[in-house]
Design a protein around this motif. Structure first.
Motif, PDB file in Angstrom:
ATOM      1  N   SER A 212       0.830  -1.195   0.000  1.00 45.28           N
ATOM      2  CA  SER A 212       0.000   0.000   0.000  1.00 45.28           C
ATOM      3  C   SER A 212       0.871   1.253   0.000  1.00 45.28           C
ATOM      4  O   SER A 212       1.968   1.274   0.554  1.00 45.28           O
ATOM      5  CB  SER A 212      -0.910   0.018   1.225  1.00 45.28           C
ATOM      6  OG  SER A 212      -1.752  -1.107   1.242  1.00 45.28           O
ATOM      7  N   GLU A 213       0.363   2.316  -0.645  1.00 44.94           N
ATOM      8  CA  GLU A 213       0.935   3.639  -0.478  1.00 44.94           C
ATOM      9  C   GLU A 213       0.180   4.319   0.662  1.00 44.94           C
ATOM     10  O   GLU A 213      -0.954   3.963   0.962  1.00 44.94           O
ATOM     11  CB  GLU A 213       0.815   4.438  -1.778  1.00 44.94           C
ATOM     12  CG  GLU A 213       1.615   3.831  -2.923  1.00 44.94           C
ATOM     13  CD  GLU A 213       1.542   4.677  -4.173  1.00 44.94           C
ATOM     14  OE1 GLU A 213       0.906   5.762  -4.117  1.00 44.94           O
ATOM     15  OE2 GLU A 213       2.107   4.271  -5.192  1.00 44.94           O
ATOM     16  N   TYR A 214       0.808   5.317   1.280  1.00 43.91           N
ATOM     17  CA  TYR A 214       0.240   5.849   2.512  1.00 43.91           C
ATOM     18  C   TYR A 214       0.095   7.356   2.471  1.00 43.91           C
ATOM     19  O   TYR A 214       0.903   8.068   1.872  1.00 43.91           O
ATOM     20  CB  TYR A 214       1.102   5.449   3.714  1.00 43.91           C
ATOM     21  CG  TYR A 214       1.117   3.961   3.954  1.00 43.91           C
ATOM     22  CD1 TYR A 214       0.134   3.362   4.738  1.00 43.91           C
ATOM     23  CD2 TYR A 214       2.077   3.151   3.368  1.00 43.91           C
ATOM     24  CE1 TYR A 214       0.125   1.991   4.950  1.00 43.91           C
ATOM     25  CE2 TYR A 214       2.076   1.778   3.569  1.00 43.91           C
ATOM     26  CZ  TYR A 214       1.096   1.210   4.360  1.00 43.91           C
ATOM     27  OH  TYR A 214       1.079  -0.153   4.555  1.00 43.91           O
ATOM     28  N   GLU A 215      -0.978   7.837   3.107  1.00 38.13           N
ATOM     29  CA  GLU A 215      -1.169   9.262   3.338  1.00 38.13           C
ATOM     30  C   GLU A 215      -0.300   9.684   4.527  1.00 38.13           C
ATOM     31  O   GLU A 215       0.285   8.863   5.214  1.00 38.13           O
ATOM     32  CB  GLU A 215      -2.649   9.540   3.657  1.00 38.13           C
ATOM     33  CG  GLU A 215      -3.610   9.218   2.522  1.00 38.13           C
ATOM     34  CD  GLU A 215      -3.652  10.318   1.472  1.00 38.13           C
ATOM     35  OE1 GLU A 215      -2.915  11.311   1.621  1.00 38.13           O
ATOM     36  OE2 GLU A 215      -4.410  10.166   0.497  1.00 38.13           O
ATOM     37  N   GLY A 216      -0.283  10.976   4.785  1.00 36.96           N
ATOM     38  CA  GLY A 216       0.509  11.472   5.914  1.00 36.96           C
ATOM     39  C   GLY A 216      -0.303  11.551   7.191  1.00 36.96           C
ATOM     40  O   GLY A 216      -0.167  12.524   7.941  1.00 36.96           O
ATOM     41  N   LEU A 217      -1.155  10.550   7.438  1.00 33.47           N
ATOM     42  CA  LEU A 217      -2.011  10.562   8.621  1.00 33.47           C
ATOM     43  C   LEU A 217      -1.736   9.333   9.463  1.00 33.47           C
ATOM     44  O   LEU A 217      -2.059   8.207   9.067  1.00 33.47           O
ATOM     45  CB  LEU A 217      -3.483  10.612   8.205  1.00 33.47           C
ATOM     46  CG  LEU A 217      -4.511  10.619   9.345  1.00 33.47           C
ATOM     47  CD1 LEU A 217      -4.352  11.879  10.195  1.00 33.47           C
ATOM     48  CD2 LEU A 217      -5.924  10.513   8.810  1.00 33.47           C
ATOM     49  N   ASP A 218      -1.144   9.540  10.623  1.00 37.12           N
ATOM     50  CA  ASP A 218      -0.872   8.441  11.543  1.00 37.12           C
ATOM     51  C   ASP A 218      -2.069   8.277  12.493  1.00 37.12           C
ATOM     52  O   ASP A 218      -2.581   9.249  13.032  1.00 37.12           O
ATOM     53  CB  ASP A 218       0.401   8.710  12.345  1.00 37.12           C
ATOM     54  CG  ASP A 218       1.638   8.647  11.458  1.00 37.12           C
ATOM     55  OD1 ASP A 218       1.625   7.858  10.491  1.00 37.12           O
ATOM     56  OD2 ASP A 218       2.587   9.400  11.726  1.00 37.12           O
ATOM     57  N   ILE A 219      -2.467   7.027  12.688  1.00 36.06           N
ATOM     58  CA  ILE A 219      -3.697   6.728  13.413  1.00 36.06           C
ATOM     59  C   ILE A 219      -3.423   5.700  14.504  1.00 36.06           C
ATOM     60  O   ILE A 219      -2.656   4.749  14.298  1.00 36.06           O
ATOM     61  CB  ILE A 219      -4.782   6.204  12.442  1.00 36.06           C
ATOM     62  CG1 ILE A 219      -5.138   7.283  11.420  1.00 36.06           C
ATOM     63  CG2 ILE A 219      -6.033   5.748  13.192  1.00 36.06           C
ATOM     64  CD1 ILE A 219      -6.085   6.822  10.346  1.00 36.06           C
TER      65      ILE A 219
END
Length: 496
Positions: free
Chosen positions: A199-206
Motif C-alpha cells: 500500500s501507499e500511505y497518506e501522511g495521517l498516523d492513526i
C-alpha cells in the motif's frame, strides 16, 4: 468455505427440476412449490450462518435467555422468505433449458437486493460473500458489488447441475466450462489489481484502541471510572516498534466507548485532552442525549474531539438495528415482556442525515457505526469521495462466534467496492486497518486488549462499482427474468 456451494447450488437446481418437471402444472402450483423449496433452502442457509445471534441474549441471561431459541429461529424464518421469493420467481418460468441456471441466479440476485433494501434492510451474509475469503476473487466487487457477486456465485456454483441433463456431453459441459472461465477471469482480474503488493500511505498516523471490555461490565456504574481510565491509558501508551509511524494524529475509540454521557460528565473532555497530548483529534463512539417532549432522546453517536477538548464534529447513527437499538411495534411487544430489549425508554433515535466528518480539516471520512458498514449503498454514494471509511462497532455481544469474523469480512468488501481504506475500531473484535484493495494492514483479534498504530493507506482510483452501483446488475437480472418468461410461453424460442 465456498466449494461447498458446488454441492448445495446444484442440489437446489435438481430439487426444482424434480418438483417442476410437469409443464402442465398450474402457475399457482409452480409458485407454491418454488416458494416452499426456496424457503427451506434459505432457512437452512441462514440458520447455519446466523445462529450466533443467540449469544446476545446471554449477556443479560437472567432477563433475556428465554428469548434466545425464538430469536435464533425467527430471523432465519424471516430472511428465508426472500429465498422463497427467489424460488417462486424461478419456478414461474422454469424449464429444461440450460439457461435455467441464469434464471435462478437472476432471481436470487433480485431477492438478495430486496433483502438488503426494503424495510430497514439486512444484507448480512448475502450469497456473494462466498468469494470474500479469497482476496483475489473478491476484487471483482470493485466492478459489480456484492449483489453482482451474488449473481456470479449462483451462476458459477449451480452450473454443474446441467451435467444431469439428457443432452450431449458437450452441451452439458458448456455451462460448467463457462463458469470455470468466469472464475479464471475473476482470478486474473484480482491478481492484476493486487500486483503492486503493498500500500501507499497518506501522511495521517492513526491509533486504533481496542479495550476488550466484557459486555456484561460495560454499563455497570461502579466500573465506569475504571473503563474510562482504560481508554485513557491505551491512548497514552507508548508507540510500538514501527518506525514508519509517528505520534498519532487521530486516535479512534470504538462504538459507545464512553460509559456515560460524554458532554455531561464534568472533567471528561479535559481528561481526554490531557490524554491526547500531541495527538490532534479523537473519534469516539458515545451515547448522546437531547431533550424531548416526553423526556431525553438518545442517539448512538460519534464525536470528533480536538486536543483542546472541544467537539469539532458530530454524527448520529442513521440506520438503527431493529430489536437491538429500537423495537418496532413496541407497545405490542411490551406486553410480551421485552420492553427493555433495546435499552431503557424507547431505545435510540435515528439520525436525520448521513454526513461526512473531516479529520484535521483535511481528511474527509464517512462515519459508519456498527452494522451500517454492511450496506453497500451507504458507502458507495457519498460525494465528494472521502479519504477513508471509519467503522466503530461493538461486537462483544457475540463473543467467540462466527459473528465478529463475518462482520469484519463484510466491512473489508466495502473497501474493495469503493477503493477506500477502512479504519475499524471495535470494543472487541476485530479492530483493524484495511487498504482500498481489502488487504489487512494491521488488526487485533477478538478479546485482545491493545492498540494499533498505523498510517492511513492512500485510497485507490475510482471503482466502476462506486460509479454505477447496483443498477447494472439489477437491470441484467430483470432482463434475464423477462427473457425466461418469454421463452416459457414461447417454447419455440432458441433459449435452450
Amino acid at each position: 468455505m465456498f466449494p461447498i456451494l458446488f454441492l448445495a447450488c446444484p442440489g437446489f437446481v435438481w430439487l426444482l427440476d424434480g418438483a417442476l418437471e410437469t409443464n402442465r402444472s398450474s402457475v399457482f402450483k409452480r409458485l407454491r412449490t418454488g416458494f416452499a423449496l426456496g424457503w427451506l433452502f434459505g432457512f437452512g442457509y441462514y440458520l447455519s450462518g446466523l445462529w450466533w445471534i443467540g449469544s446476545a441474549f446471554l449477556v443479560d441471561a437472567e432477563q433475556f435467555a428465554w428469548l434466545m431459541p425464538f430469536a435464533v429461529v425467527a430471523m432465519p424464518l424471516g430472511l428465508a422468505l426472500f429465498t422463497g421469493l427467489s424460488g417462486a420467481i424461478a419456478a414461474a418460468f422454469w424449464g429444461d433449458t440450460r439457461v435455467r441456471v441464469l434464471l435462478l441466479a437472476a432471481a436470487m440476485t433480485l431477492a438478495d437486493w430486496l433483502k438488503g433494501t426494503i424495510l430497514t434492510g439486512f444484507p448480512w451474509n448475502s450469497y456473494g460473500y462466498a468469494f470474500s475469503e479469497s482476496l483475489t476473487l473478491a476484487q471483482s466487487a470493485s466492478l459489480v458489488g456484492i449483489y453482482g457477486l451474488t449473481f456470479l456465485a449462483w451462476s458459477i456454483f449451480a452450473a454443474p447441475a446441467v451435467f444431469a441433463d439428457s443432452r450431449t456431453l458437450l452441451a452439458r459441459a458448456f455451462p460448467f466450462a463457462l463458469g470455470v472461465a468466469v472464475l479464471v477471469l475473476m482470478t486474473g482480474y484480482g491478481s492484476y489489481r493486487l500486483v503492486p503488493g503493498g500500500s501507499e500511505y497518506e501522511g495521517l498516523d492513526i491509533r486504533i484502541v481496542q479495550p476488550s471490555i466484557n459486555q456484561q461490565d460495560k454499563w455497570r456504574p461502579e466500573l465506569r471510572e475504571e473503563i474510562f481510565q482504560t481508554y485513557l491509558d491505551l491512548t497514552e501508551a507508548p508507540l510500538g516498534g514501527n518506525a514508519r509511524v509517528g505520534v498519532p494524529q487521530l486516535v479512534v475509540w470504538p462504538e459507545s466507548a464512553v460509559p456515560f454521557l460524554l458532554t455531561r460528565e464534568p472533567g471528561a473532555l479535559h481528561r481526554i485532552s490531557a490524554a491526547l497530548g500531541q495527538s490532534k483529534e479523537l473519534a469516539v463512539g458515545a451515547v448522546r442525549a437531547e431533550p424531548g417532549e416526553s423526556g431525553p432522546v438518545y442517539f448512538n453517536s460519534i464525536y470528533l474531539i480536538g486536543n483542546d477538548g472541544t467537539v469539532r464534529g458530530l454524527y448520529d447513527k442513521v440506520r438503527l438495528v431493529p430489536f437491538g437499538e429500537y423495537v418496532p411495534f413496541r407497545p405490542l411487544l411490551d406486553k410480551m415482556g421485552i420492553s427493555n430489549l433495546a435499552g431503557p425508554g424507547a431505545g435510540f433515535e435515528a439520525g436525520d442525515v448521513r454526513r461526512p466528518l473531516s479529520a484535521m480539516n483535511k481528511y474527509l471520512f464517512l462515519p459508519l457505526i456498527c452494522y451500517e458498514a454492511i450496506f453497500p449503498s451507504e458507502t458507495a454514494s457519498l460525494e465528494p469521495r472521502p479519504a477513508f471509511l471509519l467503522n466503530l462497532t461493538n461486537d462483544a455481544w457475540f463473543g467467540q462466534t462466527p459473528g465478529p469474523y463475518q462482520h469484519f469480512a463484510q466491512v473489508r468488501l466495502r473497501s474493495i467496492e469503493t477503493g477506500l481504506p477502512t479504519i475499524r475500531a471495535a470494543n472487541t473484535g476485530i479492530s483493524g486497518m484495511i487498504d482500498g484493495l481489502g488487504r489487512v494492514v494491521a488488526k487485533l483479534p477478538v478479546f485482545e486488549r491493545g492498540v494499533i498504530d498505523a498510517r492511513l493507506p492512500t485510497r485507490e482510483s475510482e471503482t466502476i462499482y462506486r460509479i454505477f452501483q447496483d443498477m447494472p446488475i439489477l437491470i441484467i437480472s430483470i432482463i434475464i427474468v423477462i427473457l425466461a418468461s418469454i421463452h416459457r410461453y414461447n417454447p419455440n424460442s432458441r433459449l435452450n
